[in-house]
Motif scaffolding. Structure first.
Motif, mmCIF file in Angstrom:
data_model
loop_
_atom_site.group_PDB
_atom_site.id
_atom_site.type_symbol
_atom_site.label_atom_id
_atom_site.label_comp_id
_atom_site.label_asym_id
_atom_site.label_seq_id
_atom_site.Cartn_x
_atom_site.Cartn_y
_atom_site.Cartn_z
ATOM 1 N N SER A 216 35.507 30.420 33.940
ATOM 2 C CA SER A 216 34.433 29.715 33.222
ATOM 3 C C SER A 216 34.895 28.308 32.821
ATOM 4 C CB SER A 216 34.036 30.514 31.991
ATOM 5 O OG SER A 216 33.123 29.810 31.204
ATOM 6 N N GLU B 184 31.854 25.360 32.061
ATOM 7 C CA GLU B 184 30.729 25.942 31.325
ATOM 8 C C GLU B 184 30.964 25.788 29.827
ATOM 9 O OE1 GLU B 184 29.608 29.471 34.535
ATOM 10 O OE2 GLU B 184 30.954 29.904 32.871
ATOM 11 N N TYR C 7 28.349 34.700 28.533
ATOM 12 C CA TYR C 7 27.850 35.907 29.200
ATOM 13 C C TYR C 7 28.848 37.074 29.135
ATOM 14 C CZ TYR C 7 30.370 33.327 32.880
ATOM 15 O OH TYR C 7 31.294 32.604 33.587
ATOM 16 N N GLU D 75 27.115 45.425 31.682
ATOM 17 C CA GLU D 75 26.907 45.763 33.104
ATOM 18 C C GLU D 75 27.921 46.803 33.559
ATOM 19 O OE1 GLU D 75 27.173 42.433 35.824
ATOM 20 O OE2 GLU D 75 25.546 41.434 34.753
ATOM 21 N N SER E 53 27.142 40.467 28.258
ATOM 22 C CA SER E 53 26.300 41.041 29.318
ATOM 23 C C SER E 53 27.158 41.587 30.457
ATOM 24 C CB SER E 53 25.295 40.015 29.836
ATOM 25 O OG SER E 53 25.964 38.898 30.374
ATOM 26 N N ARG E 54 28.301 40.946 30.738
ATOM 27 C CA ARG E 54 29.186 41.462 31.798
ATOM 28 C C ARG E 54 29.807 42.802 31.371
ATOM 29 N NH1 ARG E 54 30.948 37.489 35.532
ATOM 30 N NH2 ARG E 54 29.088 36.248 35.976
#
Length: 582
Positions: free
Chosen positions: A342, A347, A357, A364, A360-361
């Protein structure tokens, strides 16, 4: 149009002015054909992360499209193997190029020459749907490999080869799809690692993953198809706890992912697993294990992929109807790989530099666990046990906190317990399991209706002791009333005699549930009998002099797992010792 490298920043490269690549497509980079994956597409630049060392790569070298996503090869030969993060077989690579992996080396993930005894499960005229079994072969002496039709295929069987010996790329059947196209079926298939494999139905969680570790099975159980985190600082025993779980839990298949761990630690894992004898079968533990070794000195981008490779292999065996347990050691190193990539992508960083993120990873990954009815029918599960390595044992850092949101069992390892040689060093106050209510019916039917009641009483005593120890630290234990002194004495029996376990003792390394219940009942019987004496004004110090507390601490060693009837001898012994008090 020739696509060439425009810029290189560590594992991140850019290609300028091209529309030839799609998001998450696998590509080959440079003259050496390094494996990469497209992670960003704009009208000006295509951004690719490379899963190999980019040393020596130059701008102007070509980038080749494959038109397919990064995928795992699935077929017989996965078990017993040792892979890196992108499913390259390390033992084969070592034979080919020595101790270090050559850049751009292309080795098949599974042995293409080995032949398997294949038994066909279909005949001409059968209709095959996605995920159904069309052939079986013994992969190892303990695991039958079931060849599954790719989930996105279906059709009528028009040709079937006779039973016999075939290699993984040999055609064993042909189907005609609804569009009239003929597809040859071999023993293997490919599946994109970032896409969860489809199932018929997700079932409610109702069965525990039995580990034989008392503090886990009794106080903080994990369910089959459940998720657990083992957070702990350096030296608290994360890897050791996962070894114990891998060896003893009642899963059919173990997937061990060494993600960014030290090389010497990973070597120890590989050596130990090859020497371990499977307690279930008496054969080598590796017969039902696959190891993914992505050490801290391997390319950082491959570390990010290793988690997805591992979970895809696990889902494949789940789809055959097996119960699979994944040991991910450690998800913190995986999160650090995300942070590094990243940063190179420039980012905007979130908390502690991790990408926004990260949650969310993690979600997942953990959401791919579950107890399922696969497309092939029957039942299968994937249970995920992820180690977390918070720096300085600080559980408030982002990876631990976000992991906590997505797992339902939390085994917090305690530095002070580990340094006191209390293993497993799981803190019974800060740990928790949300599966108790889901598993209540199982314990009632398969162990005893008393199991959860005994567990609750044990938890209450330990919770009470934790409060009392705050007072003891301030003013000492002498001022406590006798009933509170008894709580502290019984808690010591629970901590040392029940929660602490010796991995090197043949009867204590694995403890079946009936023995765990019997031990709880004996400890609680002593507590009740001693409390009766306390109410009759008999001091706890006199009870301690009888040696009854020490006798219960040693109980775990004195009752063999195959002679549980010896537990009954403890009740008269307790009565006898307590009756001697004058």
């Amino acid at each position: 149009m020739n696509n060439t490298i425009y810029s290189i920043n560590g594992p991140v490269i850019k290609v300028k002015d091209t529309k030839d690549f799609s998001m998450l497509e696998m590509v080959y980079v440079g003259h050496k054909k390094l494996v990469g994956e497209v992670i960003g597409v704009t009208d000006k630049f295509t951004t690719i992360q490379v899963y190999e060392v980019t040393t020596g790569l130059k701008p102007g070298e070509p980038v080749y499209s494959t038109g397919a996503p990064l995928s795992a090869t699935l077929g017989p030969g996965i078990l017993t193997n040792i892979y890196d993060g992108i499913e390259r077989p390390l033992l084969k690579i070592a034979d080919k190029c020595g101790a270090f992996i050559d850049e751009g080396i292309d080795v098949s993930p599974i042995d293409t020459e080995k032949k398997y005894d294949v038994t066909m499960q279909v005949k001409v005229g059968d209709t095959l749907k996605g995920g159904q079994i069309y052939a079986t072969c013994p992969e190892t002496p303990v695991i039958l490999h079931k060849c599954l039709l790719a989930p996105n295929l279906s059709g009528e069987v028009v040709k079937v080869m006779p039973d016999g010996q075939y290699a993984v790329n040999d055609t064993v059947a042909v189907i005609r799809t609804e569009g009239g196209e003929k597809k040859e079926l071999t023993l293997c298939q490919k599946w994109p690692i970032r896409t969860p494999r489809p199932v018929q139905k997700r079932l409610p969680i109702a069965r525990p993953l039995i580990t034989g570790q008392r503090i886990i099975d009794t106080l903080f159980p994990i369910a089959k198809g459940g998720t657990a985190a083992i957070p702990g600082g350096f030296g608290t025993g994360k890897t050791m706890t996962q070894h114990q779980l891998a060896k003893w839990c009642d899963a059919d298949i173990i997937v061990y992912i060494g993600c960014g761990e030290r090389g010497n630690e990973m070597t120890q894992v590989l050596e130990e697993f090859s020497e371990l004898v499977d307690p279930k079968t008496g054969r080598a533990m590796t017969d039902r294990t696959v190891l993914i070794a992505n050490t801290s000195n391997m390319p950082v981008a491959a570390r990010e992929a290793s988690i997805y490779t591992g979970i895809t292999l696990a889902e494949y065996y789940r789809d055959m109807g097996y119960h699979v347990a994944i040991m991910a050691d450690s998800t913190s190193r995986w999160a650090e790989a995300l942070r590094e990539i990243s940063g190179r992508l420039e980012e905007m960083p979130a908390e502690e530099g991790f990408p926004a993120y990260l949650p969310s990873r993690l979600a997942e990954f953990y959401e791919r666990a579950g107890y399922m009815i696969p497309l092939s029918g029957g039942e299968g599960s994937v249970s995920i046990i992820g180690a977390v390595s918070p720096q300085g044992s600080d559980f408030s850092e982002p990876v631990t906190q976000n992991t906590k949101r997505f797992v339902r069992t939390f085994w917090a390892l305690d530095k002070s317990l580990a340094y006191a040689r209390h293993y497993p060093a799981i803190n019974w106050i800060t740990s928790y399991s949300e599966y108790i209510d889901d598993l209540a019916a199982y314990y009632k039917e398969n162990v005893s209706p008393d199991f959860l009641q005994c567990r609750q009483r044990l938890s209450n005593i330990l919770g009470e002791e934790a409060k009392l120890m705050e007072i003891v630290k301030l003013i000492g234990s002498d001022v406590l009333p006798e009933d509170q002194k008894l709580v502290i004495e019984i808690s010591k029996v629970i901590r040392v005699g029940f929660l602490q376990q010796n991995a090197f003792h043949e009867d204590d390394t694995y403890v079946p549930l009936p023995k765990q219940l019997g031990m709880m009942k004996i400890i609680l019987y002593l507590y009740d009998q001693a409390m009766r004496l306390v109410k009759n004004s008999i001091p706890v110090s006199l009870m301690a002099e009888t040696g009854v507390f020490d006798a219960l601490v040693k109980m775990k060693y004195n009752i063999p797992n195959n002679q549980l009837e010896k537990m009954e001898e403890y009740y008269p012994m307790i009565d006898d010792k307590l009756s001697q008090i004058k």
